[in-house]
Write a protein that holds these residues in place. Structure first.
Motif, PDB file in Angstrom:
ATOM      1  N   LEU A 113       0.833  -1.201   0.000  1.00  0.00           N
ATOM      2  CA  LEU A 113       0.000   0.000   0.000  1.00  0.00           C
ATOM      3  C   LEU A 113       0.870   1.255   0.000  1.00  0.00           C
ATOM      4  CD1 LEU A 113      -2.577   1.601   0.208  1.00  0.00           C
ATOM      5  CD2 LEU A 113      -2.740   0.984   2.625  1.00  0.00           C
ATOM      6  N   HIS A 114       1.888   1.273   0.841  1.00  0.00           N
ATOM      7  CA  HIS A 114       2.815   2.414   0.874  1.00  0.00           C
ATOM      8  C   HIS A 114       3.465   2.615  -0.494  1.00  0.00           C
ATOM      9  CE1 HIS A 114       3.589   2.737   5.476  1.00  0.00           C
ATOM     10  NE2 HIS A 114       2.324   2.528   5.194  1.00  0.00           N
ATOM     11  N   LYS A 115       3.867   1.515  -1.112  1.00  0.00           N
ATOM     12  CA  LYS A 115       4.518   1.594  -2.418  1.00  0.00           C
ATOM     13  C   LYS A 115       3.565   2.145  -3.467  1.00  0.00           C
ATOM     14  CE  LYS A 115       7.078  -1.192  -5.791  1.00  0.00           C
ATOM     15  NZ  LYS A 115       7.591  -2.557  -6.107  1.00  0.00           N
ATOM     16  N   GLU A 118       3.289   5.958  -3.126  1.00  0.00           N
ATOM     17  CA  GLU A 118       4.478   6.638  -3.650  1.00  0.00           C
ATOM     18  C   GLU A 118       4.495   6.611  -5.176  1.00  0.00           C
ATOM     19  OE1 GLU A 118       9.370   6.351  -3.469  1.00  0.00           O
ATOM     20  OE2 GLU A 118       8.137   4.941  -2.338  1.00  0.00           O
ATOM     21  N   GLN A 119       4.196   5.451  -5.768  1.00  0.00           N
ATOM     22  CA  GLN A 119       4.199   5.338  -7.229  1.00  0.00           C
ATOM     23  C   GLN A 119       3.144   6.242  -7.855  1.00  0.00           C
ATOM     24  OE1 GLN A 119       3.659   1.053  -7.357  1.00  0.00           O
ATOM     25  NE2 GLN A 119       5.758   0.749  -8.072  1.00  0.00           N
ATOM     26  N   ALA A 120       1.978   6.326  -7.226  1.00  0.00           N
ATOM     27  CA  ALA A 120       0.906   7.164  -7.764  1.00  0.00           C
ATOM     28  C   ALA A 120       1.323   8.631  -7.791  1.00  0.00           C
ATOM     29  CB  ALA A 120      -0.360   6.984  -6.929  1.00  0.00           C
ATOM     30  N   PHE A 121       1.962   9.092  -6.723  1.00  0.00           N
ATOM     31  CA  PHE A 121       2.380  10.491  -6.672  1.00  0.00           C
ATOM     32  C   PHE A 121       3.509  10.787  -7.650  1.00  0.00           C
ATOM     33  CE2 PHE A 121      -0.124  10.800  -2.847  1.00  0.00           C
ATOM     34  CZ  PHE A 121      -0.499  12.140  -2.814  1.00  0.00           C
ATOM     35  N   ARG A 122       4.238   9.766  -8.031  1.00  0.00           N
ATOM     36  CA  ARG A 122       5.311   9.956  -9.006  1.00  0.00           C
ATOM     37  C   ARG A 122       4.824   9.774 -10.439  1.00  0.00           C
ATOM     38  NH1 ARG A 122      10.277   6.746  -5.927  1.00  0.00           N
ATOM     39  NH2 ARG A 122      10.786   8.432  -4.477  1.00  0.00           N
ATOM     40  N   GLY A 123       3.530   9.512 -10.591  1.00  0.00           N
ATOM     41  CA  GLY A 123       2.970   9.335 -11.917  1.00  0.00           C
ATOM     42  C   GLY A 123       3.274   7.991 -12.533  1.00  0.00           C
ATOM     43  N   GLU A 124       3.636   7.023 -11.707  1.00  0.00           N
ATOM     44  CA  GLU A 124       3.969   5.690 -12.201  1.00  0.00           C
ATOM     45  C   GLU A 124       2.760   4.765 -12.064  1.00  0.00           C
ATOM     46  OE1 GLU A 124       7.210   4.467  -9.775  1.00  0.00           O
ATOM     47  OE2 GLU A 124       8.518   6.136 -10.351  1.00  0.00           O
ATOM     48  N   TYR A 126       0.686   1.766 -10.624  1.00  0.00           N
ATOM     49  CA  TYR A 126       0.663   1.205  -9.277  1.00  0.00           C
ATOM     50  C   TYR A 126      -0.444   0.169  -9.168  1.00  0.00           C
ATOM     51  CZ  TYR A 126      -3.329   4.313  -8.392  1.00  0.00           C
ATOM     52  OH  TYR A 126      -4.546   4.945  -8.446  1.00  0.00           O
ATOM     53  N   ASP A 127      -0.429  -0.586  -8.106  1.00  0.00           N
ATOM     54  CA  ASP A 127      -1.404  -1.648  -7.873  1.00  0.00           C
ATOM     55  C   ASP A 127      -2.796  -1.035  -7.711  1.00  0.00           C
ATOM     56  OD1 ASP A 127      -2.954  -3.760  -6.993  1.00  0.00           O
ATOM     57  OD2 ASP A 127      -1.451  -4.534  -5.603  1.00  0.00           O
ATOM     58  N   ARG A 128      -3.664  -1.258  -8.705  1.00  0.00           N
ATOM     59  CA  ARG A 128      -4.991  -0.635  -8.701  1.00  0.00           C
ATOM     60  C   ARG A 128      -5.905  -1.196  -7.611  1.00  0.00           C
ATOM     61  NH1 ARG A 128      -4.975   4.214 -11.307  1.00  0.00           N
ATOM     62  NH2 ARG A 128      -3.207   4.087 -12.745  1.00  0.00           N
ATOM     63  N   ALA A 129      -5.474  -2.236  -6.947  1.00  0.00           N
ATOM     64  CA  ALA A 129      -6.256  -2.728  -5.812  1.00  0.00           C
ATOM     65  C   ALA A 129      -6.310  -1.676  -4.710  1.00  0.00           C
ATOM     66  CB  ALA A 129      -5.646  -4.020  -5.274  1.00  0.00           C
ATOM     67  N   PHE A 130      -5.358  -0.735  -4.762  1.00  0.00           N
ATOM     68  CA  PHE A 130      -5.294   0.317  -3.751  1.00  0.00           C
ATOM     69  C   PHE A 130      -5.714   1.677  -4.314  1.00  0.00           C
ATOM     70  CE2 PHE A 130      -1.868  -2.708  -2.413  1.00  0.00           C
ATOM     71  CZ  PHE A 130      -2.523  -3.190  -1.288  1.00  0.00           C
ATOM     72  N   ALA A 131      -6.450   1.685  -5.419  1.00  0.00           N
ATOM     73  CA  ALA A 131      -6.841   2.946  -6.065  1.00  0.00           C
ATOM     74  C   ALA A 131      -7.651   3.838  -5.122  1.00  0.00           C
ATOM     75  CB  ALA A 131      -7.636   2.660  -7.334  1.00  0.00           C
ATOM     76  N   ASP A 132      -8.599   3.263  -4.395  1.00  0.00           N
ATOM     77  CA  ASP A 132      -9.413   4.060  -3.474  1.00  0.00           C
ATOM     78  C   ASP A 132      -8.557   4.651  -2.356  1.00  0.00           C
ATOM     79  OD1 ASP A 132     -11.645   3.481  -4.961  1.00  0.00           O
ATOM     80  OD2 ASP A 132     -12.352   1.876  -3.640  1.00  0.00           O
ATOM     81  N   HIS A 133      -7.627   3.861  -1.859  1.00  0.00           N
ATOM     82  CA  HIS A 133      -6.746   4.338  -0.792  1.00  0.00           C
ATOM     83  C   HIS A 133      -5.886   5.503  -1.288  1.00  0.00           C
ATOM     84  CE1 HIS A 133      -7.629   0.060  -0.117  1.00  0.00           C
ATOM     85  NE2 HIS A 133      -7.552   0.305   1.180  1.00  0.00           N
ATOM     86  N   VAL A 134      -5.362   5.353  -2.501  1.00  0.00           N
ATOM     87  CA  VAL A 134      -4.505   6.391  -3.075  1.00  0.00           C
ATOM     88  C   VAL A 134      -5.268   7.704  -3.218  1.00  0.00           C
ATOM     89  CG1 VAL A 134      -3.317   7.119  -5.190  1.00  0.00           C
ATOM     90  CG2 VAL A 134      -2.927   4.828  -4.257  1.00  0.00           C
ATOM     91  N   GLU A 135      -6.492   7.646  -3.719  1.00  0.00           N
ATOM     92  CA  GLU A 135      -7.277   8.864  -3.913  1.00  0.00           C
ATOM     93  C   GLU A 135      -7.583   9.545  -2.580  1.00  0.00           C
ATOM     94  OE1 GLU A 135      -7.983  10.462  -6.730  1.00  0.00           O
ATOM     95  OE2 GLU A 135      -6.634   8.940  -7.553  1.00  0.00           O
ATOM     96  N   LEU A 136      -7.882   8.754  -1.564  1.00  0.00           N
ATOM     97  CA  LEU A 136      -8.161   9.332  -0.248  1.00  0.00           C
ATOM     98  C   LEU A 136      -6.916   9.997   0.335  1.00  0.00           C
ATOM     99  CD1 LEU A 136     -10.398   6.524   1.307  1.00  0.00           C
ATOM    100  CD2 LEU A 136     -11.120   8.834   0.683  1.00  0.00           C
ATOM    101  N   VAL A 137      -5.768   9.358   0.170  1.00  0.00           N
ATOM    102  CA  VAL A 137      -4.517   9.936   0.677  1.00  0.00           C
ATOM    103  C   VAL A 137      -4.195  11.229  -0.066  1.00  0.00           C
ATOM    104  CG1 VAL A 137      -2.015   9.609   0.829  1.00  0.00           C
ATOM    105  CG2 VAL A 137      -3.556   7.760   1.499  1.00  0.00           C
ATOM    106  N   LYS A 138      -4.399  11.240  -1.383  1.00  0.00           N
ATOM    107  CA  LYS A 138      -4.154  12.459  -2.166  1.00  0.00           C
ATOM    108  C   LYS A 138      -4.982  13.622  -1.639  1.00  0.00           C
ATOM    109  CE  LYS A 138      -2.730  10.665  -6.695  1.00  0.00           C
ATOM    110  NZ  LYS A 138      -3.105  10.569  -8.134  1.00  0.00           N
ATOM    111  N   LYS A 139      -6.248  13.362  -1.371  1.00  0.00           N
ATOM    112  CA  LYS A 139      -7.132  14.420  -0.870  1.00  0.00           C
ATOM    113  C   LYS A 139      -6.645  14.941   0.482  1.00  0.00           C
ATOM    114  CE  LYS A 139     -11.320  12.806  -3.247  1.00  0.00           C
ATOM    115  NZ  LYS A 139     -12.692  12.234  -3.075  1.00  0.00           N
TER     116      LYS A 139
END
Length: 265
Positions: A113-115, A118-124, A126-139
């Motif tokens: 999840l941590h990885k 980080e990958q999402a913020f770098r525009g790389e 990433y594991d889409r299983a964590f897409a919801d988590h990534v969007e919440l963290v971005k907000k």
């Protein structure tokens, strides 16, 4: 000296040791030079290695962690099927192995999840299983102050959890140690997974943005199922208390191990 952990694959606090320049010490040569081994305090003294922040903090009691371990052991004992006439010793060993395997699975999920974040913020990719988590963290990160030092933590679920059940003294201690090591850093961009070196210790800061001298300490707790994020911005007095606690823990660790390493000037 502070260096990006991305330069060293798999860098994490579980490494326990860092070289004085901030490079993680995954393995070191054995005493006879025939193989590479996991470092311990003997290698640390010989190579002037620095303990990680979490290694220092292990000198303190962690009742919450111990309670969680007991709960996992009990759950394994309740769910494993005992073979007929299986000796107690054999069954208890299986229970212990099962509870440890579950803990490792949860830890691996947190690492992935941590990885992904980080990958999402770098525009790389990433594991889409964590897409919801990534969007919440971005907000949540978008809502933080201009400057901050933050650490990610994960829990199976945040449902029904009050703030006092999510954030602990250990969290602000860890953040305060990272922030102290980042005192001289002034970067306006988001920086992930940076290895930082303090006076007598080192570690890996999950994310920070140091656009000014005042950078609040922020704990970001991520619920895995369902995806959820809770944030605590520690008050200045709490941050000072966190650093004081870590300082005392570091001194205790050094006295206990008869070893007080120094970082590179």
């Amino acid at each position: 000296m502070n260096v990006p952990a991305s330069l060293f694959p798999h860098a994490s606090e579980s490494l326990h040791w860092y070289y004085p320049d901030g490079k993680p010490a995954y393995e070191v040569p054995s005493s006879d030079g025939t193989k590479m081994v996991n470092p311990d305090i003997r290698h640390a003294r010989k190579l002037s290695l620095l303990p990680s922040v979490t290694t220092v903090m292990r000198v303190l009691a962690a009742p919450g962690l111990e309670r969680w371990k007991r709960e996992q052991f009990a759950l394994s004992a309740l769910t494993l099927t005992r073979s007929p006439n299986e000796p107690d010793e054999h069954f208890l060993r299986r229970v212990d192995e099962d509870s440890r395997a579950w803990a490792l699975k949860r830890a691996d999920e947190g690492t992935r999840l941590h990885k992904a974040i980080e990958q999402a913020f770098r525009g790389e990719d990433y594991d889409r299983a964590f897409a919801d988590h990534v969007e919440l963290v971005k907000k949540k990160l978008d809502q933080l102050p201009l400057a901050f030092v933050a650490d990610f933590k994960t829990k199976d679920t945040l449902d029904g959890k009050l703030e006092r059940a999510l954030f602990y003294d250990e969290h602000v201690m860890q953040l305060a140690a990272y922030a102290k090591a980042l005192d001289h850093v002034d970067r306006a961009d988001l920086t992930f997974e940076q290895c930082v070196v303090g006076e007598g210790y080192a570690g890996r800061c999950d994310v920070h943005r140091r656009g000014c001298s005042v950078a609040p300490l922020v704990s970001i707790m991520i619920g895995v199922r369902p995806a959820a994020v809770a944030v605590k911005i520690w008050e200045p007095a709490e941050a000072e208390r966190g650093w004081s606690m870590f300082e005392h823990a570091l001194k205790l660790w050094q006295l206990k191990n008869r070893y007080a390493p120094k970082a590179m000037p």
